[in-house]
Design a protein around this motif. Structure first.
Motif, PDB file in Angstrom:
ATOM      1  N   PHE A 124      -7.494   9.857  -5.578  1.00  0.00           N
ATOM      2  CA  PHE A 124      -6.443  10.876  -5.613  1.00  0.00           C
ATOM      3  C   PHE A 124      -5.734  10.888  -6.965  1.00  0.00           C
ATOM      4  CE2 PHE A 124      -2.258  12.582  -4.435  1.00  0.00           C
ATOM      5  CZ  PHE A 124      -2.685  13.783  -3.909  1.00  0.00           C
ATOM      6  N   GLU A 137     -11.377  11.114   3.493  1.00  0.00           N
ATOM      7  CA  GLU A 137     -10.334  10.302   4.123  1.00  0.00           C
ATOM      8  C   GLU A 137     -10.473  10.362   5.650  1.00  0.00           C
ATOM      9  OE1 GLU A 137      -6.759   9.976   2.181  1.00  0.00           O
ATOM     10  OE2 GLU A 137      -6.593   8.271   3.523  1.00  0.00           O
ATOM     11  N   GLY A 138     -10.798  11.565   6.150  1.00  0.00           N
ATOM     12  CA  GLY A 138     -10.997  11.730   7.593  1.00  0.00           C
ATOM     13  C   GLY A 138     -12.132  10.858   8.114  1.00  0.00           C
ATOM     14  N   ALA A 195      -7.116   6.370  -2.438  1.00  0.00           N
ATOM     15  CA  ALA A 195      -5.851   6.651  -3.122  1.00  0.00           C
ATOM     16  C   ALA A 195      -6.080   6.713  -4.633  1.00  0.00           C
ATOM     17  CB  ALA A 195      -4.826   5.589  -2.781  1.00  0.00           C
ATOM     18  N   TRP A 253     -11.904  15.600  -0.600  1.00  0.00           N
ATOM     19  CA  TRP A 253     -11.160  14.337  -0.572  1.00  0.00           C
ATOM     20  C   TRP A 253     -10.531  14.114   0.800  1.00  0.00           C
ATOM     21  CZ3 TRP A 253      -6.061  13.079   0.224  1.00  0.00           C
ATOM     22  CH2 TRP A 253      -5.696  11.784  -0.114  1.00  0.00           C
ATOM     23  N   ILE A 254      -9.922  15.183   1.334  1.00  0.00           N
ATOM     24  CA  ILE A 254      -9.277  15.049   2.643  1.00  0.00           C
ATOM     25  C   ILE A 254     -10.297  14.676   3.713  1.00  0.00           C
ATOM     26  CG2 ILE A 254      -8.144  16.364   4.478  1.00  0.00           C
ATOM     27  CD1 ILE A 254      -6.640  17.866   2.324  1.00  0.00           C
ATOM     28  N   ALA A 289     -13.170  -3.980  10.393  1.00  0.00           N
ATOM     29  CA  ALA A 289     -12.504  -2.677  10.374  1.00  0.00           C
ATOM     30  C   ALA A 289     -11.284  -2.727   9.469  1.00  0.00           C
ATOM     31  CB  ALA A 289     -12.105  -2.276  11.781  1.00  0.00           C
ATOM     32  N   MET A 329       2.370   1.891  -3.271  1.00  0.00           N
ATOM     33  CA  MET A 329       1.376   2.493  -4.156  1.00  0.00           C
ATOM     34  C   MET A 329       1.291   3.993  -3.898  1.00  0.00           C
ATOM     35  SD  MET A 329      -2.610   1.557  -4.700  1.00  0.00           S
ATOM     36  CE  MET A 329      -3.237   2.524  -3.367  1.00  0.00           C
ATOM     37  N   GLU A 330       1.315   4.353  -2.615  1.00  0.00           N
ATOM     38  CA  GLU A 330       1.309   5.784  -2.275  1.00  0.00           C
ATOM     39  C   GLU A 330       2.518   6.491  -2.894  1.00  0.00           C
ATOM     40  OE1 GLU A 330      -0.795   7.638  -0.757  1.00  0.00           O
ATOM     41  OE2 GLU A 330      -2.208   6.025  -0.389  1.00  0.00           O
ATOM     42  N   LEU A 348     -10.229  19.384  -0.866  1.00  0.00           N
ATOM     43  CA  LEU A 348     -10.652  19.439   0.536  1.00  0.00           C
ATOM     44  C   LEU A 348     -11.692  18.360   0.836  1.00  0.00           C
ATOM     45  CD1 LEU A 348      -9.740  21.286   2.741  1.00  0.00           C
ATOM     46  CD2 LEU A 348     -11.711  22.724   2.344  1.00  0.00           C
ATOM     47  N   VAL A 386     -10.801  -0.254   6.362  1.00  0.00           N
ATOM     48  CA  VAL A 386      -9.702   0.705   6.224  1.00  0.00           C
ATOM     49  C   VAL A 386      -8.893   0.409   4.971  1.00  0.00           C
ATOM     50  CG1 VAL A 386      -7.545   1.471   7.245  1.00  0.00           C
ATOM     51  CG2 VAL A 386      -9.525   1.164   8.655  1.00  0.00           C
ATOM     52  N   PHE A 387      -8.615  -0.854   4.753  1.00  0.00           N
ATOM     53  CA  PHE A 387      -7.713  -1.186   3.647  1.00  0.00           C
ATOM     54  C   PHE A 387      -8.370  -0.922   2.297  1.00  0.00           C
ATOM     55  CE2 PHE A 387      -4.752  -3.803   1.219  1.00  0.00           C
ATOM     56  CZ  PHE A 387      -3.574  -3.325   1.769  1.00  0.00           C
ATOM     57  N   ILE A 441      -3.073   4.015  11.340  1.00  0.00           N
ATOM     58  CA  ILE A 441      -4.156   3.042  11.432  1.00  0.00           C
ATOM     59  C   ILE A 441      -3.675   1.643  11.059  1.00  0.00           C
ATOM     60  CG2 ILE A 441      -6.308   2.331  10.386  1.00  0.00           C
ATOM     61  CD1 ILE A 441      -7.056   4.508  12.001  1.00  0.00           C
ATOM     62  N   LEU A 442      -3.025   1.526   9.897  1.00  0.00           N
ATOM     63  CA  LEU A 442      -2.621   0.187   9.476  1.00  0.00           C
ATOM     64  C   LEU A 442      -1.639  -0.407  10.478  1.00  0.00           C
ATOM     65  CD1 LEU A 442      -2.311   0.676   5.615  1.00  0.00           C
ATOM     66  CD2 LEU A 442      -4.236  -0.104   6.932  1.00  0.00           C
ATOM     67  N   PHE A 497       0.846  -1.206   0.000  1.00  0.00           N
ATOM     68  CA  PHE A 497       0.000   0.000   0.000  1.00  0.00           C
ATOM     69  C   PHE A 497       0.878   1.250   0.000  1.00  0.00           C
ATOM     70  CE2 PHE A 497      -2.289   3.311   2.403  1.00  0.00           C
ATOM     71  CZ  PHE A 497      -3.381   3.448   1.578  1.00  0.00           C
ATOM     72  N   ILE A 547       1.849   7.088  -6.426  1.00  0.00           N
ATOM     73  CA  ILE A 547       0.938   8.224  -6.628  1.00  0.00           C
ATOM     74  C   ILE A 547       1.687   9.539  -6.436  1.00  0.00           C
ATOM     75  CG2 ILE A 547      -1.086   9.387  -5.677  1.00  0.00           C
ATOM     76  CD1 ILE A 547      -2.242   6.646  -5.126  1.00  0.00           C
ATOM     77  N   LEU A 583      -1.636  13.077   4.509  1.00  0.00           N
ATOM     78  CA  LEU A 583      -2.706  12.430   5.255  1.00  0.00           C
ATOM     79  C   LEU A 583      -2.761  10.940   4.934  1.00  0.00           C
ATOM     80  CD1 LEU A 583      -4.858  13.573   7.157  1.00  0.00           C
ATOM     81  CD2 LEU A 583      -6.458  13.363   5.297  1.00  0.00           C
ATOM     82  N   ASP A 584      -2.514  10.623   3.672  1.00  0.00           N
ATOM     83  CA  ASP A 584      -2.489   9.223   3.267  1.00  0.00           C
ATOM     84  C   ASP A 584      -1.402   8.464   3.992  1.00  0.00           C
ATOM     85  OD1 ASP A 584      -4.442   8.417   1.702  1.00  0.00           O
ATOM     86  OD2 ASP A 584      -3.331   8.385  -0.163  1.00  0.00           O
ATOM     87  N   ALA A 595     -13.329   4.080  11.414  1.00  0.00           N
ATOM     88  CA  ALA A 595     -12.647   2.785  11.584  1.00  0.00           C
ATOM     89  C   ALA A 595     -12.647   2.389  13.052  1.00  0.00           C
ATOM     90  CB  ALA A 595     -11.228   2.863  11.060  1.00  0.00           C
ATOM     91  N   THR A 604     -12.896   7.970   7.071  1.00  0.00           N
ATOM     92  CA  THR A 604     -12.376   6.605   7.229  1.00  0.00           C
ATOM     93  C   THR A 604     -11.652   6.466   8.560  1.00  0.00           C
ATOM     94  OG1 THR A 604     -11.922   6.704   4.883  1.00  0.00           O
ATOM     95  CG2 THR A 604     -11.075   4.811   6.058  1.00  0.00           C
ATOM     96  N   LEU A 605     -10.808   7.459   8.866  1.00  0.00           N
ATOM     97  CA  LEU A 605     -10.038   7.392  10.110  1.00  0.00           C
ATOM     98  C   LEU A 605     -10.954   7.326  11.326  1.00  0.00           C
ATOM     99  CD1 LEU A 605      -7.235  10.036   9.531  1.00  0.00           C
ATOM    100  CD2 LEU A 605      -6.932   7.615   9.903  1.00  0.00           C
ATOM    101  N   LEU A 611      -3.006  21.872  -1.093  1.00  0.00           N
ATOM    102  CA  LEU A 611      -3.935  20.888  -0.530  1.00  0.00           C
ATOM    103  C   LEU A 611      -3.555  19.474  -0.929  1.00  0.00           C
ATOM    104  CD1 LEU A 611      -7.342  22.583  -1.147  1.00  0.00           C
ATOM    105  CD2 LEU A 611      -6.416  21.852   1.030  1.00  0.00           C
ATOM    106  N   SER A 651      -9.030   2.818   1.852  1.00  0.00           N
ATOM    107  CA  SER A 651      -7.808   3.600   1.633  1.00  0.00           C
ATOM    108  C   SER A 651      -7.329   3.442   0.196  1.00  0.00           C
ATOM    109  CB  SER A 651      -6.693   3.150   2.574  1.00  0.00           C
ATOM    110  OG  SER A 651      -7.092   3.315   3.880  1.00  0.00           O
ATOM    111  N   ILE A 652      -7.388   2.213  -0.311  1.00  0.00           N
ATOM    112  CA  ILE A 652      -6.966   2.011  -1.695  1.00  0.00           C
ATOM    113  C   ILE A 652      -7.895   2.771  -2.631  1.00  0.00           C
ATOM    114  CG2 ILE A 652      -6.748   0.304  -3.542  1.00  0.00           C
ATOM    115  CD1 ILE A 652      -5.699  -1.621  -1.497  1.00  0.00           C
ATOM    116  N   PHE A 703      -3.507  -1.464  13.478  1.00  0.00           N
ATOM    117  CA  PHE A 703      -4.312  -2.652  13.210  1.00  0.00           C
ATOM    118  C   PHE A 703      -3.444  -3.897  13.145  1.00  0.00           C
ATOM    119  CE2 PHE A 703      -7.967  -0.091  11.850  1.00  0.00           C
ATOM    120  CZ  PHE A 703      -8.902  -0.785  12.565  1.00  0.00           C
TER     121      PHE A 703
END
Lengths: 216, 477
Positions: free
Chosen positions: B164, B127-128, B161, B123-124, B149, A153-154, B121, B153-154, A186-187, A150, A157, A178-179, B134, B130-131, A171, B157-158, A190
């Motif tokens: 993005f 994403e928030g 991404a 998008w951010i 969970a 991948m980031e 924004l 998350v996984f 989190i990951l 993952f 990107i 943030l990603d 979760a 999800t955090l 932004l 997140s993908i 977890f």
């Protein structure tokens, strides 16, 4: 010079797809972080000083130091260094990754007028990296290696956003950050939770929830 | 005032972190819900009162989404009073404070995603969400909730991404325009490169579609919705999916202005019908009632995607469907929380004879079912009727038939489960357990559903003038 860094970046993906040792995966993450840092420093002639400073410091600090350090910590805590039971043998894995990367190279040599705004080498290697990472996620069995893929991948990107030759809004950079935050925080959390609950980090344990009868 | 709505939950979180008091948790959650709805009411009275700031604004496009979030959150916060009392018997004060903080953070990030006037924004904030959510899905700390969970998350997140990547491709499409503000994008859309715009829409649709729960990228949804505590399931299904949908809708508006809709419409239709198909297949032999509701959410998101693709009259149906689905589905999930409290299991086989145990819950369960299946006078009837009408007006007869067949299969599957649960034969052991648990269900665990269902059914008979104006203002021809 910048093309050399980008090609090296692509090659790290090949190494990632052949090795099963997670320590080597993390080392490759460090290498990718440093390469991205170098690409950042050499490629930004069209941006303002503050943005370059933010990007370079962010890549070096977070991608090359913070994430690998965090993953090392998790790795030592969970004592699982090898991801042996991938769905496909390493040779084929290497072969398919190479093909994807090669297609990326081919794509970068095609000259399309509407692509004038992007650096073709950077763009195509970034796309190959994203595709290889997504593909590796599907064949690996350890939770930790999924996390590593993952993050690659980031990185892909991030490289993609560098390939666009215009100033990205700040932004977008915050978004990348943030990603990364998701990835480690989190990951990572977890991973340790899954480890303590299941005593192992195999993805196959995480297949209890389904639509047929189960106790809940 | 917008700033207040965005800053208040952060202050409340800090207060809750230090106070760790059960009563205060509930008070602050309800208080924030009231402030949240107050902003919407102020806008309805006089839009000039609201001072939009540089990055967030309440306008005719996102007003519906905001109001739906307000109403559902207010209802959930009332339900939460009774629910958290039962929950706090199992967990200590620290954990309950964390639960409330995360709920506030979750609502905050959804509010941010709705109010943001900028693609980056939103998008951010997505994403928030999800955090924040979760942790809530993982709240019970069982093996199953960890699994749910983790998948959530996984996969999300993908997906995010990939969205993005879509945004990066959009910046290529925009050429010399250096902004992601929706208004800027829409005003300059005619000069964008169509090829890159289409490619970027595909990435954003798949990425944010993951969050919205469209098939074939819906896999996290049934797991996460069934494992989360019921008030959170209600928020996830009735509001979070809408937030993701708003982002797709905004992107679609850019495509409308750029006049390159052909691919986007096909993609939306494809994903919409696939969602209906997947739902009808999986619902047919469903064994877990919370998963059943989750699949029904996938179905309704599919219907929203189809309505978006159809355009014309279906735009009106789209917003009615959005409002009614959120209200009814939130009630459905909250009622499922009552059933879970009674039977302590999510298996359909073990939760039967609801009618003999708790009549109020049973009635709510049946009315929710009638509402979601679009029985008149449910407002969903109007929306689905209008969608069918649009199909016929545009002469898509085969698609129309397919749409109706799939909806009928889903209706049958849902009806089978609901009838079995309400009227089925009781098993003595579960019956006694449920009879003991009935005292756990307080009045605050019936009232919110009742009110939301009433609104949804009244909307089916009579659409008040202001709702009509809001919907007409949101429509983008």
């Amino acid at each position: 010079m910048i093309n050399a860094y980008i090609i090296l970046f692509g090659l790290t993906m090949l190494y990632l797809s052949t090795t099963s040792r997670l320590k080597a995966h993390i080392r490759m993450l460090i290498a990718q972080g440093i390469l991205l840092f170098l690409i950042c420093t050499t490629s930004f002639s069209h941006c303002t000083g503050g943005l370059i400073a933010f990007l370079t410091v962010e890549t070096l600090l977070v991608k090359a130091i913070l994430i690998p350090w965090f993953l090392y910590k998790v790795l030592n805590k969970t004592h699982s260094n090898r991801d042996t039971d991938a769905n496909i043998a390493h040779f084929y894995c290497l072969l398919i990754s190479s093909v994807i990367l090669f297609l990326g190279f081919l794509f970068s040599t095609i000259h399309i007028p509407s692509l004038s705004m992007i650096n073709p080498m950077c763009f195509s290697i970034a796309l190959s990296t994203i595709i290889i990472s997504l593909w590796l996620i599907t064949i690996k069995h350890k939770v930790l290696s999924n996390v590593i893929e993952f993050i690659t991948m980031e990185n892909g990107i991030f490289l993609l956003s560098l390939s666009v030759a215009k100033e990205m809004p700040i932004l977008v950079n915050i978004g990348v950050l943030l990603d990364v935050f998701i990835a480690i925080y989190i990951l990572g959390l977890f991973v340790s939770e899954i480890n303590s609950e299941f005593n192992d980090l195999e993805v196959t344990h995480l297949s209890d929830l389904k639509d047929c009868e189960y106790d809940d | 005032m917008i700033n207040l709505v965005l800053i208040l939950p952060l202050i409340f979180c800090i207060v809750l972190f230090f106070a760790k008091n059960k009563t205060l948790n509930n008070i602050l959650i309800v208080l924030y819900a009231l402030v949240h709805s107050a902003l919407g009411v102020c806008y309805l009275i006089n839009p000039q009162i609201i001072q939009n700031n540089q990055y967030f604004e309440l306008n005719s496009t996102n007003l519906i989404f905001y109001l739906v979030l307000s109403v559902v959150y207010l209802a959930v916060s009332v339900y939460n009073i009774g629910y958290s009392r039962n929950l706090s018997l199992k967990f200590n004060n620290g954990k309950m404070a964390l639960y409330s903080m995360m709920t506030l953070a979750f609502v905050l990030s959804m509010t941010g995603a709705i109010l943001a006037d900028n693609l980056g924004l939103s998008w951010i904030f997505i994403e928030g969400t999800t955090l924040a959510s979760a942790y809530l899905i993982y709240f019970n700390k069982t093996k199953h909730s960890i699994e749910a969970a983790w998948k959530y998350v996984f996969i999300c997140s993908i997906g995010i991404a990939l969205a993005f990547v879509g945004i990066i491709l959009l910046t290529i499409a925009t050429g010399n325009l250096n902004s992601l503000n929706y208004n800027d994008l829409i005003n300059n859309a005619s000069s964008f490169s169509h090829f890159w715009l289409n490619v970027s829409f595909v990435f954003i649709l798949f990425g944010i579609g993951t969050k919205m729960g469209l098939a074939p990228v819906h896999f996290w949804l049934p797991d996460a919705h069934s494992q989360a505590p019921s008030p959170i399931s209600a928020l996830l299904s009735a509001t979070l999916l809408n937030c993701a949908f708003l982002m797709i809708l905004n992107m679609y508006r850019v495509l409308i202005s750029a006049n390159c809709l052909a691919y986007a419409r096909i993609m939306l239709l494809l994903m919409g019908f696939l969602s209906l198909f997947i739902t009808s297949v999986f619902l047919y032999r469903i064994t877990n009632y919370k998963r059943m509701l989750a699949y029904s959410s996938i179905e309704n998101m599919g219907i929203l995607a189809i309505a978006t693709a159809l355009g014309g009259l279906a735009y009106y149906a789209l917003f009615i469907h959005l409002i009614a689905h959120s209200l009814i589905k939130a009630s459905f999930f909250l009622t499922s929380g009552n059933i879970l409290e009674l039977f302590e299991t999510k298996r359909i086989k073990s939760s039967r004879a609801l009618g003999q145990i708790d009549r109020k819950t049973a009635w709510l369960w049946v009315i929710c079912f009638l509402g979601i299946c679009a029985f008149p006078p449910s407002a969903l009837f109007i929306s689905e009727f209008l969608i069918v009408k649009t199909f016929l007006m545009q002469e898509h007869y085969i698609l129309c038939a397919l749409f109706l067949i799939l909806l009928t299969i889903i209706l049958y599957a849902l009806a089978k489960v609901v009838i079995k649960m309400v009227f089925g034969e009781k098993s003595q052991e579960k019956y006694e357990l449920a009879k003991q648990n009935i005292k756990k269900i307080t009045i605050s665990m019936y009232l919110p559903q009742g009110i939301m269902l009433t609104i949804a059914f009244i909307l089916g008979i009579y659409i008040p003038k202001f709702v009509d104006i809001i919907i007409r203002n949101s429509i983008f021809y």
